[in-house]
Design an enzyme around this catalytic site. Structure first.
Site, short mmCIF file in Angstrom:
data_model
loop_
_atom_site.label_atom_id
_atom_site.label_comp_id
_atom_site.label_asym_id
_atom_site.label_seq_id
_atom_site.Cartn_x
_atom_site.Cartn_y
_atom_site.Cartn_z
N LYS A 34 0.84 -1.17 -0.02
CA LYS A 34 0.14 -0.21 -0.06
C LYS A 34 0.63 1.29 0.03
CE LYS A 34 -0.80 0.59 4.99
NZ LYS A 34 0.05 1.81 5.05
N THR A 35 1.87 1.17 0.75
CA THR A 35 2.95 2.38 0.99
C THR A 35 3.18 2.62 -0.54
OG1 THR A 35 3.45 1.91 3.01
CG2 THR A 35 4.64 3.51 1.75
N ASP A 227 -3.64 7.81 4.71
CA ASP A 227 -3.33 6.62 4.76
C ASP A 227 -3.79 6.05 6.41
OD1 ASP A 227 -2.15 4.00 4.52
OD2 ASP A 227 -0.08 4.79 5.09
N GLU A 228 -3.63 4.72 6.55
CA GLU A 228 -4.18 4.05 7.95
C GLU A 228 -5.50 4.52 8.34
OE1 GLU A 228 -2.78 1.53 8.67
OE2 GLU A 228 -0.49 1.66 8.34
N GLN A 258 -7.11 -4.18 10.21
CA GLN A 258 -6.00 -4.09 11.00
C GLN A 258 -6.20 -2.82 12.08
OE1 GLN A 258 -1.98 -4.69 9.07
NE2 GLN A 258 -3.45 -4.56 7.24
N ARG A 606 2.49 -10.69 10.75
CA ARG A 606 4.09 -10.14 10.68
C ARG A 606 4.75 -11.03 10.10
NH1 ARG A 606 2.76 -5.84 9.88
NH2 ARG A 606 0.59 -6.66 9.82
#
Length: 725
Positions: A34-35, A227-228, A258, A606
């Site tokens: 996504k980044t 973002d987020e 998340q 993770r």
């Protein structure tokens, strides 16, 4: 340029980059790049469509993430084609307030407070109100103040206390909590100081009450990317909604699966219901994972699909299959810890590096048995986290000197007056405070003006004033780093640390100097970079990146692991009551259950190569029942797991019965009965409810056959309502 930008992106990433107009929701699952998509989207707007960077706002949640976005974007665009509006929410609000806070009678050089500044205020207030931390802890007082400011739309404290330019009076008839709150606001206002809540609410209030200013910022920022967004709270959603309302170009990126900060105000529903609030909108789901093996993703998908408040998606990857996920069940915590340590040693013998291992847990106490096992096996490790760099004493002292040089705030004055010691004791400070209060001037100005009075004419106070006045003379001539070096030397901070042999703290001071020089280097093209700019930017830092360690296993909570990835991940303490946390479930019921499942999902995702889920038998003091494997383990299909340890069918059934009993009593309670309801108990017979106690989760029932009422749990499902004849 366009083809170069899009090179290496998958189909969904390209769609996310090139869908530039209107309301766009990008659901980016863990490890989906996504980044990369977000930064390329910015570059695409500027380089391929010709949009001015001055018209783009790009918001994220942490300073580290904002720095990473800025770094990546600058590497993609023509030099100069990026702007200051790549920041956190709080950083953006500071920029707005620098221009607009005059509407509330504040100067643009307002102070940004941190938690320690809040405690400094409260310590004064407690002294004035003659209360101690035994009456109320500082933590509880800060929480109370936050709650009074926090509810969406409840910006009345600004209208009542901040906007009027008159002095705030403390009504003696107020309750203690209200006195504390009012006194806190009064001291903030005196020092033109804003805490982190205020940054958001002041900006929101100005936009809400000054349409001309809102229109100005709407015209300035035509394209907004956030973002987020699963971590947005209601006010953050309102802010981006207001600013984007004119041009309707709002792109939000995030993953409801998340969202792990709902307990502190995050509202994942904002992202889930985005298409209902912002119409018409486009939704793009990025589900291809570049991080984990299919084996890890199968487990993650199994767990998270049990949540209802989400957008349905299944992660997939083109990576080759790897090792199956292992579930270890130990008889004791000690056995669990030793198994983890031995597994790490086995992998190390095959060539793995310790830095590639992470041990995650829901609650910090879980680390105890893990640490003991690692020590026993001689495996070096670090606990990730600890005291934040800018919160360390020596760093706070140095920066507080800078703040006092820049403005007359009382918090910095009180911190550095005796740091290092100048033998200006409590009596001295109390007399100064009284005079300051009666004159309505800052503590520093009061001392400077009255230095010749007997009470204040001390060698230490004269040396202190001389230092601050010299620095104020130099501040426009020297660079920030040179000014800081002068302060560190002349104040005696450096000498004191050397005399005390505080090598680690001296290294921290050296790191601070290096960070200031880096700040100056990164902003070398900015015109008139000022001390005020540096201080306001530094106040927004939440952490300094940890120095890269050599070869250590990393231990951390799941919350700390968000955004990180490791080759080998152990999720330890996977016991019911720990994850999901029974304390959270009792407080927030079904909402907490969904967030706990999201925590498990974050922990699982993770892992890049191998994942280990571990738990053990024993007694869970949090839930006051025997320890059972977490329900989240039972949500995973058996064919996706390798079981190590003896997990009997009998124990599995006991665990499932325990889940059901807890859920029936806490998560799925029957509809509450009411006072005056007549009920039938299978043993006690007819009775009438005379009280409903939600604190103890009981009914007080007067049964016909007993003289005194009995307390019956809400969870008892064998009460039936009978008609009153």
């Amino acid at each position: 340029m366009e083809s170069t930008l899009l090179q290496g992106l998958n189909e969904k990433q390209i769609e996310a980059v090139t869908t530039t107009q209107g309301y766009v929701r990008i659901i980016a699952s863990a490890g989906s790049g996504k980044t990369k998509a977000l930064t390329v989207r910015y570059a695409y707007l500027v380089e391929s469509l010709g949009i001015s960077p001055a018209n783009i706002l790009c918001v994220t949640f942490t300073n580290k993430a904002a720095q990473e976005l800025r770094k990546r974007i600058r590497s993609m665009v023509t030099p100069g084609n990026s702007n200051d509006f790549i920041s956190t929410y709080h950083g953006f609000c500071v920029k707005v307030l620098r221009e607009e806070i005059y509407k509330l009678g504040y100067p643009k050089s307002f102070i940004v407070m941190d938690t320690e500044d809040q405690v400094t205020i409260l310590r004064e207030i407690f002294g004035e109100l003659d209360i101690t931390s035994k009456d109320l802890s500082f933590k509880k007082a800060i929480e109370y103040i936050h709650n009074l400011k926090a509810p969406f739309g409840e910006t009345s404290y600004i209208k009542k206390y901040i906007e009027p330019f008159n002095q705030i009076e403390i009504d003696s008839e107020l309750s203690l909590n209200k006195k504390i709150f009012t006194s806190y606001i009064k001291k903030q206002k005196k020092n033109y100081a804003l805490d982190f809540d205020d940054l958001m609410y002041f900006a929101f209030y100005i936009f809400l009450n000054h349409p001309d200013i809102l229109d100005k910022w709407q015209n300035r920022l035509n394209y907004i990317m956030v973002d987020e967004t699963q971590d947005n709270n209601t006010v953050q959603w309102a802010l981006v909604g207001m600013i984007s309302n004119k041009y309707e170009n709002l792109c939000v990126v995030g993953d409801p699966d998340q969202s792990i900060y709902e307990w502190r105000g995050a509202s994942p529903e904002g992202l889930v219901n985005f298409d209902q609030r912002f119409k018409p909108s486009t939704t793009i789901i990025m589900a291809e994972n570049y991080r984990s093996t299919p084996d890890v993703l199968d487990v993650a998908n199994c767990v998270i699909k049990n949540n209802k408040n989400r957008i349905d998606k299944d992660m997939f990857t083109n990576k080759a299959k790897g090792a199956k996920v292992t579930h270890f069940h130990g008889k004791t915590e000690f056995e669990e810890g030793l198994w983890v340590a031995q597994t790490i040693m086995n992998h190390r013998e095959k060539g793995a590096s310790l830095k590639d291992f992470a041990i995650l847990y829901r609650a910090s106490h879980v680390s105890r048995n893990i640490e003991q096992a690692l020590i026993k096996k001689g495996i070096p490790y670090i606990i990730y986290g600890g005291i934040r760099f800018f919160e360390r004493k020596e760093i706070k002292d140095a920066n507080s000197y800078l703040r006092l040089v820049n403005s007359n705030d009382d918090f910095s004055f009180l911190r550095v007056l005796n740091s290092p010691s100048r033998k200006l004791g409590k009596v001295f400070v109390n007399k100064l405070k009284k005079l300051s209060e009666s004159n309505n001037t800052s503590l520093y100005e009061t001392l400077k003006t009255n230095i010749d009075l007997k009470d204040f004419n001390k060698e230490g106070s004269r040396v202190f004033i001389k230092l601050i006045e010299e620095c104020r003379m130099f501040k426009d001539e020297l660079s920030i780093s040179d000014l800081m070096q002068y302060i560190i030397t002349e104040s005696g901070i450096e000498q004191e640390l050397r005399l005390d042999g505080e090598e680690e703290r001296l290294e921290n001071i050296e790191e601070l100097m290096a960070s200031i020089k880096l700040y100056e280097k990164e902003n070398i093209n900015e015109e008139n970079i000022s001390l005020a700019d540096y201080l306001q930017d530094i106040a927004l830092y939440t952490n300094l990146d940890l120095k890269e360690e050599t070869d250590f296993v990393k231990l951390m909570t799941i919350h700390q692991a968000k955004g990180l990835e490791f080759d080998y991940v152990f999720v330890c303490g996977m016991s019911e009551g720990i994850i999901p946390s029974y304390r959270s479930l009792r407080e927030r019921k079904i909402k907490a259950m969904e967030e706990e499942r999201r925590l498990a999902y974050v922990a699982i995702t993770r892992a890049k190569e191998e994942l280990f889920l571990t738990e053990s038998e024993g007694f869970n003091f949090a839930s006051n029942i025997p320890k059972y494997p977490s329900r989240f383990i039972f949500e995973i299909k058996e064919e996706f797991l390798v079981i190590d340890g003896i997990l009997t069918e009998e124990l599995k059934q006991e665990a499932k019965n325990a889940f059901k009993n807890f859920d029936d009593g806490v998560l799925n309670p029957p509809e509450l009965l009411k006072v005056e309801n007549h009920v039938m108990h299978p043993v006690f017979g007819n009775g009438k409810i005379i009280a409903v106690n939600e604190d103890t989760q009981t009914y007080s029932i007067q049964f016909e056959k007993f003289e005194l009422p009995l307390s019956i749990n809400f969870s008892f499902r064998k009460l039936t309502i009978v008609e009153n004849e």
